[in-house]
Design an enzyme around this catalytic site. Structure first.
Site, PDB file in Angstrom:
ATOM      1  N   VAL A   1      -6.429   8.315   8.375  1.00 47.40           N
ATOM      2  CA  VAL A   1      -5.510   9.457   8.425  1.00 47.40           C
ATOM      3  C   VAL A   1      -5.887  10.400   7.280  1.00 47.40           C
ATOM      4  O   VAL A   1      -6.130   9.950   6.152  1.00 47.40           O
ATOM      5  CB  VAL A   1      -4.047   8.988   8.286  1.00 47.40           C
ATOM      6  CG1 VAL A   1      -3.087  10.162   8.408  1.00 47.40           C
ATOM      7  CG2 VAL A   1      -3.742   7.942   9.353  1.00 47.40           C
TER       8      VAL A   1
ATOM      9  N   MET B   1      -1.284  -3.317  -0.045  1.00 49.83           N
ATOM     10  CA  MET B   1      -0.976  -3.536  -1.462  1.00 49.83           C
ATOM     11  C   MET B   1       0.171  -2.618  -1.883  1.00 49.83           C
ATOM     12  O   MET B   1       0.344  -2.348  -3.076  1.00 49.83           O
ATOM     13  CB  MET B   1      -2.220  -3.287  -2.316  1.00 49.83           C
ATOM     14  CG  MET B   1      -3.356  -4.258  -1.966  1.00 49.83           C
ATOM     15  SD  MET B   1      -4.513  -4.560  -3.314  1.00 49.83           S
ATOM     16  CE  MET B   1      -5.117  -2.924  -3.618  1.00 49.83           C
TER      17      MET B   1
ATOM     18  N   ASP C   1     -11.332   1.632   5.099  1.00 50.38           N
ATOM     19  CA  ASP C   1     -12.021   0.535   4.412  1.00 50.38           C
ATOM     20  C   ASP C   1     -12.928  -0.171   5.420  1.00 50.38           C
ATOM     21  O   ASP C   1     -12.741  -1.352   5.735  1.00 50.38           O
ATOM     22  CB  ASP C   1     -11.004  -0.433   3.815  1.00 50.38           C
ATOM     23  CG  ASP C   1     -10.143   0.246   2.760  1.00 50.38           C
ATOM     24  OD1 ASP C   1     -10.713   0.829   1.824  1.00 50.38           O
ATOM     25  OD2 ASP C   1      -8.912   0.217   2.890  1.00 50.38           O
TER      26      ASP C   1
ATOM     27  N   GLU D   1       1.324   7.870   4.567  1.00 51.14           N
ATOM     28  CA  GLU D   1       1.309   8.067   6.019  1.00 51.14           C
ATOM     29  C   GLU D   1       0.219   7.226   6.700  1.00 51.14           C
ATOM     30  O   GLU D   1       0.397   6.759   7.830  1.00 51.14           O
ATOM     31  CB  GLU D   1       1.144   9.569   6.337  1.00 51.14           C
ATOM     32  CG  GLU D   1       1.117   9.917   7.811  1.00 51.14           C
ATOM     33  CD  GLU D   1       2.335   9.434   8.612  1.00 51.14           C
ATOM     34  OE1 GLU D   1       3.427   9.292   8.025  1.00 51.14           O
ATOM     35  OE2 GLU D   1       2.168   9.190   9.832  1.00 51.14           O
TER      36      GLU D   1
ATOM     37  N   HIS E   1      -0.755   4.185   5.945  1.00 50.67           N
ATOM     38  CA  HIS E   1      -0.191   2.854   6.197  1.00 50.67           C
ATOM     39  C   HIS E   1       0.829   2.901   7.340  1.00 50.67           C
ATOM     40  O   HIS E   1       0.895   1.996   8.160  1.00 50.67           O
ATOM     41  CB  HIS E   1       0.543   2.328   4.958  1.00 50.67           C
ATOM     42  CG  HIS E   1      -0.331   2.069   3.772  1.00 50.67           C
ATOM     43  ND1 HIS E   1      -0.300   2.849   2.636  1.00 50.67           N
ATOM     44  CD2 HIS E   1      -1.249   1.103   3.532  1.00 50.67           C
ATOM     45  CE1 HIS E   1      -1.156   2.369   1.752  1.00 50.67           C
ATOM     46  NE2 HIS E   1      -1.748   1.316   2.263  1.00 50.67           N
TER      47      HIS E   1
ATOM     48  N   ARG F   1      -4.753   5.753  -4.143  1.00 50.43           N
ATOM     49  CA  ARG F   1      -5.367   6.194  -5.401  1.00 50.43           C
ATOM     50  C   ARG F   1      -5.439   7.717  -5.505  1.00 50.43           C
ATOM     51  O   ARG F   1      -5.766   8.232  -6.568  1.00 50.43           O
ATOM     52  CB  ARG F   1      -6.754   5.576  -5.566  1.00 50.43           C
ATOM     53  CG  ARG F   1      -6.699   4.073  -5.852  1.00 50.43           C
ATOM     54  CD  ARG F   1      -8.060   3.486  -6.179  1.00 50.43           C
ATOM     55  NE  ARG F   1      -7.962   2.123  -6.690  1.00 50.43           N
ATOM     56  CZ  ARG F   1      -8.201   1.015  -5.970  1.00 50.43           C
ATOM     57  NH1 ARG F   1      -8.551   1.110  -4.700  1.00 50.43           N
ATOM     58  NH2 ARG F   1      -8.099  -0.184  -6.521  1.00 50.43           N
TER      59      ARG F   1
ATOM     60  N   GLN G   1      -8.872  -9.350  -6.371  1.00 49.19           N
ATOM     61  CA  GLN G   1      -9.846  -8.385  -5.853  1.00 49.19           C
ATOM     62  C   GLN G   1     -10.131  -7.246  -6.829  1.00 49.19           C
ATOM     63  O   GLN G   1     -10.893  -6.344  -6.513  1.00 49.19           O
ATOM     64  CB  GLN G   1      -9.426  -7.849  -4.485  1.00 49.19           C
ATOM     65  CG  GLN G   1      -8.222  -6.937  -4.480  1.00 49.19           C
ATOM     66  CD  GLN G   1      -7.785  -6.606  -3.057  1.00 49.19           C
ATOM     67  OE1 GLN G   1      -7.198  -7.406  -2.354  1.00 49.19           O
ATOM     68  NE2 GLN G   1      -8.072  -5.388  -2.615  1.00 49.19           N
TER      69      GLN G   1
HETATM   70  O1  PAF Z   1      -6.849  -2.865   1.984  1.00 51.35           O
HETATM   71  C1  PAF Z   1      -6.011  -3.371   1.207  1.00 51.35           C
HETATM   72  O2  PAF Z   1      -4.960  -2.783   0.899  1.00 51.35           O
HETATM   73  C2  PAF Z   1      -6.299  -4.729   0.588  1.00 51.35           C
HETATM   74  O3  PAF Z   1      -7.647  -4.881   0.311  1.00 51.35           O
HETATM   75  C3  PAF Z   1      -5.765  -5.896   1.439  1.00 51.35           C
HETATM   76  C4  PAF Z   1      -6.474  -5.960   2.785  1.00 51.35           C
HETATM   77  C5  PAF Z   1      -4.263  -5.732   1.665  1.00 51.35           C
HETATM   78  C6  PAF Z   1      -6.005  -7.218   0.721  1.00 51.35           C
HETATM   79  O4  PAF Z   1      -5.378  -7.251  -0.514  1.00 51.35           O
END
Ligand code: PAF
Length: 292
Positions: free
Chosen positions: A172, A28, A146, A33, A35, A183, A58
């Protein structure tokens, strides 16, 4: 980096498929880091596409959809040196056209975050299914932070026969153990200090497991003690992997999972552990990149 804004431009990805298994990192944006490590992992498989889309379906009413940080230029600057082949960054109108069809998530979505965020996993699965259909990746890399999201997506992939291999990449962490998250930027200095208690709670429970404790209630209490300085614990649980049911004894593959409020931020963190007779070891959710 090539930026794709519309679905018609996605035909351009076909040329990449000739260079190997196409890997997708769904995000999103507001990249950090954590990501970037997912992207580096994806690059080990083949040509890599990163999707950047703040998915409205979501977020629940009163959640931070409007406030969620969006800065495509900074995200692209971070991705540029990593050799990403393309970024897919559609608008909500481009992504969601047509009717209100949604993917209905399975049993793994009903507990933990799913209990307090009704509709959240339905929104996640809907957008992930759309990304899989639009981009047709062979590999998709998600963050283990997650963990429930990973398991809920895996349930969809297995049930709906998506031909994609899922990878969960390790969380990480900052120096004090705080899991990196977009966040975290909501945290003021005192919140940031207190946010470290999520990792302390997970390591306290892990320490007890290493000493032979197998009673889930005692492990939960140990986590709760460490979380006293947060502004409210939503859950601090021990669950079995992959079903996310509550085990009578803390053995086998376990998810230690926490959601707690710290200042303005709802933070989540977890540890995925394999607990054998006397060995406690961190483990991946997806054994060989497939069903756990
Ligand atoms: O983990 C996330 O950033 C989001 O839930 C995803 C998997 C990109 C879906 O919008």
């Amino acid at each position: 980096v090539q930026v794709i804004r519309t679905r018609t431009e996605l035909d351009g990805l076909d040329a990449l498929r000739a260079d190997g298994a196409l890997a997708l990192v769904p995000t999103m944006g507001a990249l950090h880091e954590g990501h970037l490590q997912l992207v580096r992992r994806a690059r080990t498989f083949g040509p890599t596409v990163v999707s950047i889309f703040v998915n409205p379906t979501q977020f629940g009413p009163g959640e931070d959809y409007d406030a969620y940080p969006r800065d495509l230029d900074s995200d692209l600057a971070l991705l540029e040196p990593l050799g990403v082949d393309a970024v897919f960054a559609p608008t909500p109108d481009e992504m969601y056209r047509g009717g209100g069809v949604r993917v209905a998530p399975g049993p793994r979505s009903k507990v933990l975050c799913g209990a307090s965020r009704p509709g959240h996993f339905g929104g996640v699965l809907t957008v992930v299914a759309k990304l899989f259909n639009l981009l047709r990746p062979e590999i998709a890399v998600f963050g283990r932070k997650d963990a429930q999201q990973c398991l809920v997506i895996d349930e969809m992939v297995t049930t709906l026969d998506f031909a994609v291999r899922l990878i969960d990449h390790p969380t990480v962490r900052e120096a004090d153990g705080l899991a990196m998250s977009s966040r975290n930027r909501y945290l003021a200095a005192d919140d940031r200090r207190r946010a470290g208690s999520l990792w302390r709670a997970l390591t306290a429970a892990r320490g007890l497991l290493e000493q032979g404790e197998r009673d889930p209630a005692r492990l939960r209490r140990a986590m709760a003690r460490e979380l006293a300085e947060t502004d409210g614990v939503e859950y601090a649980e021990i669950r079995s992997v992959p079903e996310l049911t509550s085990p009578a004894r803390a053995t086998g593959r376990l998810l230690l999972a926490i959601a707690a409020q710290v200042g303005p931020a709802r933070l989540i963190d977890n540890l995925v552990l394999g607990v054998d007779a006397d060995i406690v070891a961190e483990t991946a959710l997806f054994a060989d990149g497939g069903t756990p």
